[in-house]
Design a protein around this motif. Structure first.
Motif, short mmCIF file in Angstrom:
data_model
loop_
_atom_site.label_atom_id
_atom_site.label_comp_id
_atom_site.label_asym_id
_atom_site.label_seq_id
_atom_site.Cartn_x
_atom_site.Cartn_y
_atom_site.Cartn_z
N TYR A 63 0.82 -1.21 0.00
CA TYR A 63 0.00 0.00 0.00
C TYR A 63 0.85 1.26 0.00
CZ TYR A 63 -4.23 -2.72 0.29
OH TYR A 63 -5.25 -3.59 0.01
N ARG A 64 2.04 1.20 0.57
CA ARG A 64 2.95 2.34 0.49
C ARG A 64 3.33 2.59 -0.97
NH1 ARG A 64 6.62 0.30 3.32
NH2 ARG A 64 5.63 0.76 5.30
N TRP A 65 3.65 1.51 -1.68
CA TRP A 65 3.97 1.62 -3.09
C TRP A 65 2.74 2.06 -3.90
CZ3 TRP A 65 6.91 2.62 -6.89
CH2 TRP A 65 6.60 2.21 -8.17
N TYR A 66 1.61 1.46 -3.61
CA TYR A 66 0.37 1.78 -4.34
C TYR A 66 0.03 3.27 -4.25
CZ TYR A 66 -4.50 1.72 -5.75
OH TYR A 66 -5.69 1.99 -6.38
N ALA A 67 0.25 3.88 -3.10
CA ALA A 67 -0.08 5.28 -2.87
C ALA A 67 1.03 6.24 -3.29
CB ALA A 67 -0.41 5.50 -1.40
N SER A 68 2.16 5.72 -3.72
CA SER A 68 3.32 6.58 -4.01
C SER A 68 3.13 7.38 -5.30
CB SER A 68 4.59 5.73 -4.11
OG SER A 68 4.57 4.98 -5.32
N SER A 69 3.78 8.53 -5.34
CA SER A 69 3.74 9.36 -6.54
C SER A 69 4.47 8.67 -7.69
CB SER A 69 4.34 10.73 -6.26
OG SER A 69 5.68 10.60 -5.85
N GLU A 70 5.49 7.88 -7.38
CA GLU A 70 6.23 7.15 -8.41
C GLU A 70 5.31 6.17 -9.14
OE1 GLU A 70 10.09 4.21 -8.90
OE2 GLU A 70 9.71 5.15 -6.97
N ARG A 71 4.49 5.43 -8.39
CA ARG A 71 3.55 4.50 -9.04
C ARG A 71 2.51 5.26 -9.84
NH1 ARG A 71 -1.21 1.70 -9.04
NH2 ARG A 71 -1.01 -0.43 -9.75
N ARG A 72 2.01 6.36 -9.30
CA ARG A 72 1.02 7.15 -10.04
C ARG A 72 1.59 7.60 -11.39
NH1 ARG A 72 -0.40 8.97 -5.02
NH2 ARG A 72 0.87 10.85 -5.14
N GLU A 73 2.85 8.01 -11.40
CA GLU A 73 3.49 8.43 -12.65
C GLU A 73 3.56 7.27 -13.64
OE1 GLU A 73 7.31 10.11 -11.80
OE2 GLU A 73 6.45 11.57 -10.40
#
Length: 100
Positions: A63-73
């Motif tokens: 969930y930390r990864w899922y919510a990250s700006s890096e994943r959103r990009e």
């Protein structure tokens, strides 16, 4: 450990472009805290249906990864290649692995 299954349906004629993006994302995943492994699979009956199966140390890591700006990009680059929004399923072991 948990498993995360991400299902995606690729827009027509976008398979090659999607595959290149998916390969890059999996190569970069090894640097993500809590990421253990991942694989990208193609449906034998529908080549535009793709499934990513990844293993994570914990739900908190995922969930930390899922919510990250890096994943959103990364998702913003992939989203135009998809027919529909991705479907994500987070699975944890029903029986502790040491007790089977």
């Amino acid at each position: 450990m948990i498993r995360v299954i991400i299902e995606r349906y690729i827009a027509e004629s976008m398979e090659t472009t999607y595959d290149a993006q998916a390969r890059e994302a999996l190569r970069n995943a090894i640097d993500i805290p809590g990421f253990i492994s991942g694989e990208s699979l193609k449906d034998d009956h529908n080549p535009r249906h793709r499934v990513i199966v990844s293993t994570w140390r914990s739900t908190a890591d995922w969930y930390r990864w899922y919510a990250s700006s890096e994943r959103r990009e990364k998702i913003e680059r992939i989203r135009p290649l998809l027919e529909a929004d991705e479907r994500i399923t987070v699975l944890e072991y029903a029986v502790p692995t040491g007790n089977v």
